[in-house]
Write an enzyme that holds these catalytic residues in place. Structure first.
Site, short mmCIF file in Angstrom:
data_model
loop_
_atom_site.label_atom_id
_atom_site.label_comp_id
_atom_site.label_asym_id
_atom_site.label_seq_id
_atom_site.Cartn_x
_atom_site.Cartn_y
_atom_site.Cartn_z
N CYS A 114 0.82 -1.22 0.00
CA CYS A 114 0.00 0.00 0.00
C CYS A 114 0.85 1.28 0.00
O CYS A 114 0.34 2.37 -0.21
CB CYS A 114 -0.96 -0.01 1.18
SG CYS A 114 -2.08 -1.41 1.12
N HIS A 240 -3.59 7.14 1.35
CA HIS A 240 -3.95 5.78 0.96
C HIS A 240 -5.34 5.49 1.52
O HIS A 240 -5.68 5.91 2.63
CB HIS A 240 -2.92 4.82 1.53
CG HIS A 240 -3.32 3.39 1.43
ND1 HIS A 240 -3.72 2.83 0.24
CD2 HIS A 240 -3.43 2.41 2.36
CE1 HIS A 240 -4.03 1.57 0.45
NE2 HIS A 240 -3.87 1.29 1.73
N ASN A 270 -10.04 -0.46 -0.86
CA ASN A 270 -8.57 -0.31 -0.79
C ASN A 270 -7.96 -1.00 -2.01
O ASN A 270 -8.01 -2.22 -2.12
CB ASN A 270 -8.09 -0.96 0.52
CG ASN A 270 -6.58 -0.90 0.69
OD1 ASN A 270 -5.85 -0.60 -0.24
ND2 ASN A 270 -6.11 -1.21 1.90
N1 COA Z 1 -18.01 -8.44 9.47
C1 COA Z 1 -18.41 -8.62 10.74
N2 COA Z 1 -17.57 -8.76 11.76
C2 COA Z 1 -16.26 -8.74 11.50
C3 COA Z 1 -15.77 -8.55 10.20
C4 COA Z 1 -16.70 -8.41 9.16
N3 COA Z 1 -16.34 -8.23 7.87
N4 COA Z 1 -14.41 -8.55 10.24
C5 COA Z 1 -14.06 -8.73 11.53
N5 COA Z 1 -15.19 -8.84 12.28
C6 COA Z 1 -15.29 -9.06 13.72
C7 COA Z 1 -14.06 -9.69 14.32
O1 COA Z 1 -14.05 -11.08 14.11
C8 COA Z 1 -14.20 -9.30 15.76
O2 COA Z 1 -15.10 -10.17 16.36
P1 COA Z 1 -14.84 -10.70 17.87
O3 COA Z 1 -14.87 -9.45 18.72
O4 COA Z 1 -15.97 -11.62 18.08
O5 COA Z 1 -13.50 -11.34 17.83
C9 COA Z 1 -14.87 -7.92 15.70
O6 COA Z 1 -15.44 -7.82 14.38
C10 COA Z 1 -13.92 -6.77 15.91
O7 COA Z 1 -12.73 -7.04 15.16
P2 COA Z 1 -11.58 -6.00 15.02
O8 COA Z 1 -10.50 -6.58 14.18
O9 COA Z 1 -11.21 -5.47 16.37
O10 COA Z 1 -12.36 -4.86 14.21
P3 COA Z 1 -11.83 -3.48 13.81
O11 COA Z 1 -12.75 -2.44 14.31
O12 COA Z 1 -10.36 -3.33 14.07
O13 COA Z 1 -11.99 -3.49 12.22
C11 COA Z 1 -10.58 -3.79 10.29
C12 COA Z 1 -11.29 -4.48 11.45
C13 COA Z 1 -9.84 -4.85 9.48
C14 COA Z 1 -11.64 -3.11 9.43
C15 COA Z 1 -9.59 -2.72 10.85
O14 COA Z 1 -8.79 -3.31 11.85
C16 COA Z 1 -8.73 -2.13 9.80
O15 COA Z 1 -9.19 -1.42 8.92
N6 COA Z 1 -7.41 -2.34 9.92
C17 COA Z 1 -6.48 -1.81 8.97
C18 COA Z 1 -6.32 -2.79 7.88
C19 COA Z 1 -5.72 -2.20 6.68
O16 COA Z 1 -5.89 -1.07 6.39
N7 COA Z 1 -5.01 -3.04 5.93
C20 COA Z 1 -4.50 -2.70 4.67
C21 COA Z 1 -3.13 -2.19 4.67
S1 COA Z 1 -3.11 -0.47 4.74
#
Ligand code: COA
Length: 315
Positions: A114, A240, A270
Site C-alpha cells: 500500500c 492511501h 482499498n
Molecule cells: N463483518 C463482521 N464482523 C467482522 C468482520 C466483518 N467483515 N471482520 C471482523 N469482524 C469481527 C471480528 O471477528 C471481531 O469479532 P470478535 O470481537 O468476536 O473477535 C470484531 O469484528 C472486531 O474485530 P476487530 O479486528 O477489532 O475490528 P476493527 O474495528 O479493528 O476493524 C478492520 C477491522 C480490518 C476493518 C480494521 O482493523 C482495519 O481497517 N485495519 C487496517 C487494515 C488495513 O488497512 N489493511 C491494509 C493495509 S493499509
C-alpha cells in the site's frame, strides 16, 4: 522544473456492493458493519482474464489519450508499483512498455504494497534528477481480487481492483517543492502476507488490528512531524484509502480540516498501490487539481512491510 503533466486511472467494470459480496461469499458480515467500520460500500473487481498488467495498461492509456501522440515515444522510464501480479517476470512495467510500443525505456516494478505508489514516485523523482528530458510514467496497479481469501471476512471486504497513473515531464531539476520521508520497520508477525501462488494457502492474510495500531503508533506521529510547518498551507492530504476511520483520526490528530482529506474509499475500497493515484486522477478530472502548479499536495501511503511514506510537492 519537472512536473506532473497528466494523470489517468482505470477501474474494472464490475461493481460489487457489500451486500452482493456477502451473498456471493457467504461470509458472516453485514453491509452495516462494513460501512460503519471501514467506510466501504462497494469495490470494483476485474474479470477473470484481466491481469494486473491489463489494468495498468488501461490506466496508462487513459492518461496518454489526453496528450499528443508523440509523447509516448519520449517515455524513458516506467515504474509500476504492484504486489498482486501472479507473474513475477516479465515485470508489469515491461508489459506496459510492450503494450505501448515503446522501443527504448527502462521499466521495472516496485513491490511496496500500500506504500508502493509513494515509493515509485520517490524513485521516479530521484532518478529524474539525472534525466534532463523525456517523460517518466509511474503507475500503481492491483488485482486484489486474485489474492483475496473470500472466506476471510477480515480481509475480503476491504480490497478492490484498479490502477492509477501519473506522467512526469522531466527536465533534471526535480519536482517543484518536493519533500519526502519514507520508512519501514521490521514486522516479525508478517501482519500482511501474500505467499506464492504455488503454495496451497497462496492467498493474503492480514492482522487488521495490528495494521490499524501501526498507523496510529507510527504513521500518524511521522506524518505530524512531516507536515508540522505546512499544516495551514497545503491544499490536499491525499491518503492511501485503507479505512475511512483513519481520515477522521488524521483530521483530529493533525489539526487538518476533513475537507482537505479527500476520499473515494466508499466506491473503490482499498486498491493498495492503486489507491493514491486513482484518487489523484479523480481530483484532477473533477477540476480540483488543475495540474497548473497551483496546489500543494501531500501523499501518504502505509501498509505491509511495515512501511510508510509521505511526499509533499507542488502540482
Ligand atoms: N463483518 C463482521 N464482523 C467482522 C468482520 C466483518 N467483515 N471482520 C471482523 N469482524 C469481527 C471480528 O471477528 C471481531 O469479532 P470478535 O470481537 O468476536 O473477535 C470484531 O469484528 C472486531 O474485530 P476487530 O479486528 O477489532 O475490528 P476493527 O474495528 O479493528 O476493524 C478492520 C477491522 C480490518 C476493518 C480494521 O482493523 C482495519 O481497517 N485495519 C487496517 C487494515 C488495513 O488497512 N489493511 C491494509 C493495509 S493499509
Amino acid at each position: 522544473m519537472s512536473k506532473i503533466v497528466a494523470t489517468g486511472s482505470y477501474l474494472p467494470k464490475k461493481v460489487v456492493t457489500n451486500t452482493e459480496l456477502i451473498e456471493q461469499t457467504g461470509i458472516d458480515s453485514s453491509d452495516e458493519w462494513i460501512t460503519q467500520r471501514t467506510g466501504i460500500s462497494q469495490r470494483h473487481f476485474a474479470a477473470p482474464e484481466e491481469r494486473v498488467s491489463d489494468i495498468a495498461i488501461q490506466a496508462a492509456e487513459d492518461l496518454l489519450e489526453q496528450l499528443d501522440e508523440d509523447v509516448v515515444e519520449k517515455i524513458q522510464l516506467i515504474i509500476v508499483a504492484t504486489m498482486s501480479s501472479r507473474l513475477p517476470t516479465p515485470s508489469v512495467a515491461s508489459q506496459v512498455q510492450r503494450a505501448l510500443n515503446i522501443e527504448h525505456a527502462w521499466s521495472f516494478d516496485v513491490s511496496g504494497a500500500c506504500s508502493g505508489f509513494v515509493m515509485a514516485l520517490e524513485i521516479a523523482e530521484k532518478l529524474g534528477r539525472d534525466q534532463t528530458s523525456g517523460y517518466t510514467l509511474v503507475i500503481g496497479a492491483e488485482k486484489m481480487s486474485e489474492i483475496l481469501n473470500f472466506e476471510d471476512r477480515g480481509t475480503s471486504i476491504l480490497f478492490g481492483d484498479g490502477a492509477g497513473a501519473v506522467l512526469i515531464e522531466q527536465d533534471g531539476a526535480g519536482l517543484p517543492h518536493y519533500k519526502s520521508s519514507l520508512s519501514s520497520i521490521p514486522d516479525p508477525e508478517d501482519s500482511i502476507r501474500i505467499p506464492s501462488e504455488s503454495q496451497p494457502e497462496g492467498l493474503m492474510t492480514m492482522d487488521g488490528r495490528s495494521v490499524f495500531n501501526f498507523v496510529l503508533r507510527n504513521v500518524i506521529p511521522s506524518l505530524a512531524n512531516f507536515i508540522e510547518n505546512d499544516v495551514g498551507t497545503f491544499d490536499y492530504l491525499i491518503s492511501h484509502q485503507a479505512n475511512s476511520r483513519f481520515f477522521e483520526i488524521f483530521a483530529k490528530k493533525l489539526n487538518v480540516d476533513l475537507e482537505k482529506i479527500p476520499a473515494n474509499i466508499a466506491k473503490v475500497a482499498n486498491t493498495s498501490a492503486g489507491s493514491i493515484p486513482i484518487l489523484l486522477d479523480q481530483l484532477v478530472k473533477e477540476g480540483n487539481i488543475p495540474l497548473d502548479g497551483s496546489q500543494t499536495v501531500i501523499f501518504v501511503g502505509y501498509g505491509a512491510g511495515l512501511a510508510w511514506g509521505q511526499i509533499s510537492l507542488k502540482i
